[in-house]
Design a protein around this motif. Structure first.
Motif, PDB file in Angstrom:
ATOM      1  N   LEU A  95       5.124   4.338   3.387  1.00  0.00           N
ATOM      2  CA  LEU A  95       4.076   3.370   3.715  1.00  0.00           C
ATOM      3  C   LEU A  95       2.697   3.844   3.247  1.00  0.00           C
ATOM      4  CD1 LEU A  95       5.050   2.106   7.298  1.00  0.00           C
ATOM      5  CD2 LEU A  95       5.478   1.038   5.096  1.00  0.00           C
ATOM      6  N   GLU A  96       2.695   4.779   2.266  1.00  0.00           N
ATOM      7  CA  GLU A  96       1.428   5.242   1.691  1.00  0.00           C
ATOM      8  C   GLU A  96       0.679   4.036   1.134  1.00  0.00           C
ATOM      9  OE1 GLU A  96       0.367   8.678   1.285  1.00  0.00           O
ATOM     10  OE2 GLU A  96       1.924   8.900   2.820  1.00  0.00           O
ATOM     11  N   LYS A  97      -0.631   4.123   1.169  1.00  0.00           N
ATOM     12  CA  LYS A  97      -1.444   2.997   0.718  1.00  0.00           C
ATOM     13  C   LYS A  97      -1.096   2.563  -0.714  1.00  0.00           C
ATOM     14  CE  LYS A  97      -5.744   4.061   1.779  1.00  0.00           C
ATOM     15  NZ  LYS A  97      -7.158   4.104   2.128  1.00  0.00           N
ATOM     16  N   ASP A  98      -0.997   3.558  -1.616  1.00  0.00           N
ATOM     17  CA  ASP A  98      -0.727   3.238  -3.020  1.00  0.00           C
ATOM     18  C   ASP A  98       0.631   2.551  -3.196  1.00  0.00           C
ATOM     19  OD1 ASP A  98      -3.118   4.272  -3.655  1.00  0.00           O
ATOM     20  OD2 ASP A  98      -2.356   6.191  -4.409  1.00  0.00           O
ATOM     21  N   THR A  99       1.615   3.035  -2.450  1.00  0.00           N
ATOM     22  CA  THR A  99       2.963   2.465  -2.565  1.00  0.00           C
ATOM     23  C   THR A  99       2.968   1.002  -2.136  1.00  0.00           C
ATOM     24  OG1 THR A  99       3.703   4.641  -1.815  1.00  0.00           O
ATOM     25  CG2 THR A  99       5.387   2.938  -2.025  1.00  0.00           C
ATOM     26  N   VAL A 100       2.342   0.738  -1.013  1.00  0.00           N
ATOM     27  CA  VAL A 100       2.313  -0.636  -0.488  1.00  0.00           C
ATOM     28  C   VAL A 100       1.524  -1.534  -1.438  1.00  0.00           C
ATOM     29  CG1 VAL A 100       1.649  -2.109   1.456  1.00  0.00           C
ATOM     30  CG2 VAL A 100       2.507   0.205   1.887  1.00  0.00           C
ATOM     31  N   GLN A 101       0.366  -1.033  -1.862  1.00  0.00           N
ATOM     32  CA  GLN A 101      -0.483  -1.803  -2.780  1.00  0.00           C
ATOM     33  C   GLN A 101       0.286  -2.171  -4.045  1.00  0.00           C
ATOM     34  OE1 GLN A 101      -3.290  -3.421  -3.195  1.00  0.00           O
ATOM     35  NE2 GLN A 101      -4.784  -2.220  -4.306  1.00  0.00           N
ATOM     36  N   GLN A 102       1.010  -1.189  -4.582  1.00  0.00           N
ATOM     37  CA  GLN A 102       1.766  -1.382  -5.809  1.00  0.00           C
ATOM     38  C   GLN A 102       2.837  -2.461  -5.630  1.00  0.00           C
ATOM     39  OE1 GLN A 102       0.653  -0.017  -8.490  1.00  0.00           O
ATOM     40  NE2 GLN A 102       2.192  -1.188  -9.650  1.00  0.00           N
ATOM     41  N   TRP A 103       3.517  -2.371  -4.500  1.00  0.00           N
ATOM     42  CA  TRP A 103       4.601  -3.320  -4.208  1.00  0.00           C
ATOM     43  C   TRP A 103       4.056  -4.753  -4.127  1.00  0.00           C
ATOM     44  CZ3 TRP A 103       6.003  -6.127   0.452  1.00  0.00           C
ATOM     45  CH2 TRP A 103       7.292  -6.676   0.416  1.00  0.00           C
ATOM     46  N   ILE A 104       2.938  -4.908  -3.427  1.00  0.00           N
ATOM     47  CA  ILE A 104       2.344  -6.243  -3.288  1.00  0.00           C
ATOM     48  C   ILE A 104       1.895  -6.754  -4.658  1.00  0.00           C
ATOM     49  CG2 ILE A 104       0.405  -7.554  -2.303  1.00  0.00           C
ATOM     50  CD1 ILE A 104       0.583  -5.641   0.131  1.00  0.00           C
ATOM     51  N   LEU A 105       1.227  -5.877  -5.416  1.00  0.00           N
ATOM     52  CA  LEU A 105       0.742  -6.262  -6.752  1.00  0.00           C
ATOM     53  C   LEU A 105       1.875  -6.717  -7.655  1.00  0.00           C
ATOM     54  CD1 LEU A 105      -2.023  -3.759  -7.927  1.00  0.00           C
ATOM     55  CD2 LEU A 105      -2.140  -6.254  -7.802  1.00  0.00           C
ATOM     56  N   GLU A 106       2.988  -5.959  -7.624  1.00  0.00           N
ATOM     57  CA  GLU A 106       4.130  -6.327  -8.465  1.00  0.00           C
ATOM     58  C   GLU A 106       4.640  -7.713  -8.118  1.00  0.00           C
ATOM     59  OE1 GLU A 106       6.948  -3.185  -7.972  1.00  0.00           O
ATOM     60  OE2 GLU A 106       5.686  -1.774  -9.118  1.00  0.00           O
TER      61      GLU A 106
END
Ligand SMILES: [Mn+2]
Length: 338
Positions: free
Chosen positions: A309-320
């Motif tokens: 649930l790291e910020k970058d991981t979540v951000q990346q998932w949403i962006l994709e």
């Protein structure tokens, strides 16, 4: 039989006597607060005591500003002693709407939502009205009470809020009440209350959002990690839409065991609700209107689909997931470039 407002007012006044201790219960929002203030004015010097009590916790900054600037005294329902009161009034709500109302026996109910089956000695429910404040304004007018500037400002703000500045359902009665209130309200005060939508602590989230945002093709996206209320995501998503070139704003955060994703767009040929439902619907609840949408995904589901649930991981998932929509509709299918 339809009663005139004068007959209704008389019937309302007959419910009270000089020795009454009256409890007015509300689920506090601008319309309910204003309606309670109006009833307090109508019953001024007509009853021994009148106490306004809220069943909810007031956290919205505009509601807090309203209470502070208009000198409203509200006592939370857990801090009152119900048997000190011999009459109970419910405004802008009905008994079936909330568990907290269950222990009370209501003498008077005035509301504008769809009627439930609760039978009270006095009941004035008008679902065709945009706000209870409009009903209360009619009572004030009929009682020939000139509202103070604070009361008029409250009712003015209540009608504006519940009708979303007359964008949502409003009737002629709402407009007439509004015109009447406009003459008595303090517009500067009303504007100040309307303007307030931040708490001091929110500013740090804005700082974070501005420095951590990603911008691609006029789309702004940021994941804030843990936020104290989903309202922060809404405020920041709306804030980004104020940048003139931005066409989409996607702001997310983790709160109350869920991933909250707020989508906004400029409303031109776009469907935020459709994007939310298509890209996030199978993970949780998602939907909305053309220009505004929201998705809420339980954190267990997020964990099942993401490594962490790291910020970058979540951000990346949403962006994709968001980018997938744009890739589908904007890039030609033959484009095989990486
Ligand atoms: Mn209302």
């Amino acid at each position: 039989m339809t009663l005139s407002t004068a007959q209704k007012l008389q019937h309302l006044m007959e419910q009270f006597s000089g020795s009454d201790h009256v409890l007015v219960l509300i689920n506090a929002d601008p319309d309910a607060i204003a309606s309670a203030m109006a009833l307090k004015r109508i019953l001024w010097r007509r009853v021994t005591r009148l106490t306004l009590s809220n069943i909810n916790t007031i956290t919205r900054p505009d509601n807090m500003a309203m209470i502070r600037l208009l000198d409203v005294t509200l006592i939370h329902v857990t801090k009152i002693t119900p048997n000190e009161f011999n009459k109970v009034v419910l405004l802008d709500s009905q008994p079936s709407h909330n568990e907290s109302f269950r222990e009370f026996k209501f003498n008077v109910i005035i509301d504008h939502h769809e009627p439930d089956s609760y039978d009270a000695p006095f009941r004035d429910v008008r679902p065709e009205y945009g706000a209870t404040a409009s009903i209360m304004t009619e009572y004030l007018k009929t009682a020939k009470i000139k509202p103070s500037d604070k009361l008029a400002t409250a009712l003015f703000h209540g009608i504006k809020t519940d009708t979303n500045n007359f964008e949502r359902m409003a009737t002629n009665a709402d407009i007439q009440a509004f015109q009447f209130l406009f003459r008595h309200a303090n517009i500067h005060l009303a504007r100040r209350i309307e303007q307030v939508d931040l708490r001091m602590g929110f500013l740090d989230y804005f700082k974070q959002a501005i420095s951590e945002k990603t911008v691609a093709d006029d789309r702004i996206c940021v994941h804030l990690g843990n936020v104290e209320t989903p309202d922060i995501c809404v405020l920041i998503a709306d804030f980004f839409m104020r940048v003139n070139t931005v066409t989409w704003s996607i702001v997310s955060g983790l709160c109350e065991g869920r991933l909250i994703i707020i989508l906004r767009n400029d409303g031109l040929r776009k469907d935020a609700g459709g994007v939310a439902a298509k890209q996030f619907g199978r993970f949780g609840t998602a939907g909305g209107h053309k220009s505004m949408a929201r998705a809420e995904i339980p954190l267990e589901t997020v964990r099942e689909n993401l490594q962490n649930l790291e910020k970058d991981t979540v951000q990346q998932w949403i962006l994709e997931r968001i980018n997938a929509v744009f890739d589908q509709c904007q890039k030609p299918k033959t484009d095989a470039s990486p």
